[in-house]
Design a protein around this motif. Structure first.
Motif, PDB file in Angstrom:
ATOM      1  N   ILE A 275     -70.790  -9.630 -30.137  1.00 32.57           N
ATOM      2  CA  ILE A 275     -70.186  -7.993 -30.343  1.00 32.57           C
ATOM      3  C   ILE A 275     -71.507  -7.301 -29.026  1.00 32.57           C
ATOM      4  O   ILE A 275     -72.361  -6.728 -29.668  1.00 32.57           O
ATOM      5  CB  ILE A 275     -70.412  -7.342 -31.921  1.00 32.57           C
ATOM      6  CG1 ILE A 275     -69.493  -8.003 -32.260  1.00 32.57           C
ATOM      7  CG2 ILE A 275     -69.497  -6.103 -31.631  1.00 32.57           C
ATOM      8  CD1 ILE A 275     -69.499  -8.115 -34.389  1.00 32.57           C
TER       9      ILE A 275
ATOM     10  N   TYR B 212     -61.105   3.581 -23.381  1.00 32.07           N
ATOM     11  CA  TYR B 212     -61.562   2.118 -24.297  1.00 32.07           C
ATOM     12  C   TYR B 212     -62.084   2.575 -25.725  1.00 32.07           C
ATOM     13  O   TYR B 212     -61.187   1.910 -26.113  1.00 32.07           O
ATOM     14  CB  TYR B 212     -62.289   1.515 -23.505  1.00 32.07           C
ATOM     15  CG  TYR B 212     -63.217  -0.474 -23.969  1.00 32.07           C
ATOM     16  CD1 TYR B 212     -62.039  -0.845 -24.203  1.00 32.07           C
ATOM     17  CD2 TYR B 212     -64.439  -0.095 -23.846  1.00 32.07           C
ATOM     18  CE1 TYR B 212     -62.370  -2.248 -24.406  1.00 32.07           C
ATOM     19  CE2 TYR B 212     -64.578  -0.625 -24.295  1.00 32.07           C
ATOM     20  CZ  TYR B 212     -63.773  -2.360 -24.471  1.00 32.07           C
ATOM     21  OH  TYR B 212     -64.751  -3.748 -24.812  1.00 32.07           O
ATOM     22  N   LEU B 213     -62.905   3.196 -25.695  1.00 30.54           N
ATOM     23  CA  LEU B 213     -63.604   3.265 -26.532  1.00 30.54           C
ATOM     24  C   LEU B 213     -62.989   4.255 -27.471  1.00 30.54           C
ATOM     25  O   LEU B 213     -63.256   3.196 -28.641  1.00 30.54           O
ATOM     26  CB  LEU B 213     -64.988   4.133 -26.414  1.00 30.54           C
ATOM     27  CG  LEU B 213     -66.184   4.237 -25.620  1.00 30.54           C
ATOM     28  CD1 LEU B 213     -66.959   5.045 -25.474  1.00 30.54           C
ATOM     29  CD2 LEU B 213     -66.952   2.379 -26.195  1.00 30.54           C
TER      30      LEU B 213
ATOM     31  N   ARG C 152     -59.720   3.053 -27.612  1.00 30.34           N
ATOM     32  CA  ARG C 152     -58.233   2.357 -28.132  1.00 30.34           C
ATOM     33  C   ARG C 152     -58.946   0.598 -28.680  1.00 30.34           C
ATOM     34  O   ARG C 152     -58.176   0.325 -29.233  1.00 30.34           O
ATOM     35  CB  ARG C 152     -58.054   2.532 -26.836  1.00 30.34           C
ATOM     36  CG  ARG C 152     -57.246   3.551 -26.065  1.00 30.34           C
ATOM     37  CD  ARG C 152     -56.337   3.571 -24.259  1.00 30.34           C
ATOM     38  NE  ARG C 152     -55.343   2.214 -24.557  1.00 30.34           N
ATOM     39  CZ  ARG C 152     -55.249   1.339 -23.247  1.00 30.34           C
ATOM     40  NH1 ARG C 152     -55.407   1.748 -22.693  1.00 30.34           N
ATOM     41  NH2 ARG C 152     -53.799   1.065 -23.627  1.00 30.34           N
ATOM     42  N   LEU C 153     -59.947   0.518 -28.772  1.00 31.64           N
ATOM     43  CA  LEU C 153     -60.429  -0.774 -29.798  1.00 31.64           C
ATOM     44  C   LEU C 153     -60.043  -0.208 -30.518  1.00 31.64           C
ATOM     45  O   LEU C 153     -59.659   0.457 -31.477  1.00 31.64           O
ATOM     46  CB  LEU C 153     -62.372  -0.440 -29.979  1.00 31.64           C
ATOM     47  CG  LEU C 153     -62.746  -1.175 -28.344  1.00 31.64           C
ATOM     48  CD1 LEU C 153     -64.481  -0.152 -28.684  1.00 31.64           C
ATOM     49  CD2 LEU C 153     -62.344  -2.335 -27.820  1.00 31.64           C
ATOM     50  N   PRO C 154     -59.418  -1.055 -30.954  1.00 30.42           N
ATOM     51  CA  PRO C 154     -58.825  -1.757 -32.650  1.00 30.42           C
ATOM     52  C   PRO C 154     -59.581  -1.466 -34.358  1.00 30.42           C
ATOM     53  O   PRO C 154     -58.833  -0.335 -34.556  1.00 30.42           O
ATOM     54  CB  PRO C 154     -58.163  -2.861 -32.379  1.00 30.42           C
ATOM     55  CG  PRO C 154     -58.029  -3.666 -30.770  1.00 30.42           C
ATOM     56  CD  PRO C 154     -59.349  -2.436 -30.465  1.00 30.42           C
ATOM     57  N   ASN C 155     -60.976  -1.007 -33.427  1.00 28.53           N
ATOM     58  CA  ASN C 155     -61.410  -0.727 -35.084  1.00 28.53           C
ATOM     59  C   ASN C 155     -62.237   0.169 -35.211  1.00 28.53           C
ATOM     60  O   ASN C 155     -62.415   1.060 -36.147  1.00 28.53           O
ATOM     61  CB  ASN C 155     -63.322  -1.687 -35.281  1.00 28.53           C
ATOM     62  CG  ASN C 155     -63.477  -1.779 -34.053  1.00 28.53           C
ATOM     63  OD1 ASN C 155     -63.588  -1.212 -32.413  1.00 28.53           O
ATOM     64  ND2 ASN C 155     -65.100  -2.070 -33.651  1.00 28.53           N
TER      65      ASN C 155
ATOM     66  N   ALA D 182     -53.784   1.925 -28.429  1.00 32.88           N
ATOM     67  CA  ALA D 182     -54.749   1.005 -29.318  1.00 32.88           C
ATOM     68  C   ALA D 182     -54.577  -0.862 -28.192  1.00 32.88           C
ATOM     69  O   ALA D 182     -53.188  -0.728 -27.984  1.00 32.88           O
ATOM     70  CB  ALA D 182     -55.064  -0.035 -31.268  1.00 32.88           C
ATOM     71  N   LEU D 183     -55.555  -1.093 -28.334  1.00 33.12           N
ATOM     72  CA  LEU D 183     -55.766  -2.040 -27.131  1.00 33.12           C
ATOM     73  C   LEU D 183     -54.992  -3.520 -28.384  1.00 33.12           C
ATOM     74  O   LEU D 183     -56.571  -3.688 -28.538  1.00 33.12           O
ATOM     75  CB  LEU D 183     -56.418  -2.194 -26.994  1.00 33.12           C
ATOM     76  CG  LEU D 183     -57.928  -1.572 -25.400  1.00 33.12           C
ATOM     77  CD1 LEU D 183     -59.074  -1.640 -24.943  1.00 33.12           C
ATOM     78  CD2 LEU D 183     -56.008  -1.682 -24.174  1.00 33.12           C
TER      79      LEU D 183
ATOM     80  N   LEU E 152     -59.796  -8.333 -25.687  1.00 30.65           N
ATOM     81  CA  LEU E 152     -60.888  -7.369 -25.233  1.00 30.65           C
ATOM     82  C   LEU E 152     -61.772  -7.669 -24.151  1.00 30.65           C
ATOM     83  O   LEU E 152     -62.507  -6.846 -23.424  1.00 30.65           O
ATOM     84  CB  LEU E 152     -61.330  -6.916 -26.770  1.00 30.65           C
ATOM     85  CG  LEU E 152     -60.307  -6.447 -28.198  1.00 30.65           C
ATOM     86  CD1 LEU E 152     -60.924  -5.823 -28.753  1.00 30.65           C
ATOM     87  CD2 LEU E 152     -59.544  -4.961 -27.233  1.00 30.65           C
TER      88      LEU E 152
ATOM     89  N   ARG F 274     -63.028  -4.712 -21.126  1.00 36.27           N
ATOM     90  CA  ARG F 274     -64.109  -4.628 -21.192  1.00 36.27           C
ATOM     91  C   ARG F 274     -64.557  -4.779 -20.217  1.00 36.27           C
ATOM     92  O   ARG F 274     -65.444  -4.117 -18.944  1.00 36.27           O
ATOM     93  CB  ARG F 274     -64.701  -5.481 -22.241  1.00 36.27           C
ATOM     94  CG  ARG F 274     -66.293  -4.387 -22.196  1.00 36.27           C
ATOM     95  CD  ARG F 274     -66.853  -5.176 -22.934  1.00 36.27           C
ATOM     96  NE  ARG F 274     -68.751  -4.403 -23.090  1.00 36.27           N
ATOM     97  CZ  ARG F 274     -69.179  -4.615 -22.493  1.00 36.27           C
ATOM     98  NH1 ARG F 274     -69.229  -5.709 -21.519  1.00 36.27           N
ATOM     99  NH2 ARG F 274     -70.681  -4.196 -22.598  1.00 36.27           N
TER     100      ARG F 274
END
Length: 119
Positions: A10, A29-30, A32-35, A82-83, A88, A92
């Motif tokens: 990670i 991106y930050l 849209r990250l799933p978490n 979301a991505l 990922l 990235r």
């Protein structure tokens, strides 16, 4: 809480995550990250505040001068994209490659944590 993850696969946040603010794609991106996008934090302002802590607190000096904090409206817009179906790691890599080309971002950002290239 410290922003470190190594040796887990990670990416480390401490002193690095702010670099993503140097491009629109990195900034988006930050969120849209799933978490992040699917976070249990339902209030968009609360999530924006948390991400601002991550970027400007944990990220230290890595955020470019003049980088604007996330807003509730921006978070609300990006959460809907979301991505969720993309790799990922591939997304990235593409974003970091562009950042290292366009911004003063160290090549070590191509790795999840400093020293990873040496392994």
């Amino acid at each position: 809480m410290q922003g470190n993850s190594a040796p887990a696969e990670i990416p480390v946040l401490r002193d690095r995550v702010g670099y993503f603010m140097c491009t629109k794609q990195g900034r988006d991106y930050l969120i849209r990250l799933p978490n992040v996008a699917y976070s249990a934090i339902a209030d968009n302002q609360e999530l924006a505040d948390m991400m601002n802590f991550v970027v400007f607190g944990l990220g230290g000096r890595s955020a470019p001068k003049g980088a604007k904090p996330f807003t509730a409206a921006e978070v609300a817009r990006l959460r809907g994209h979301a991505l969720a179906t993309q790799s990922l790691i591939a997304v990235r890599a593409q974003i970091v490659d562009q950042m290292t080309h366009d911004c003063a971002v160290p090549e070590s950002m191509k790795f999840f944590y400093d020293g990873e290239a040496a392994h």
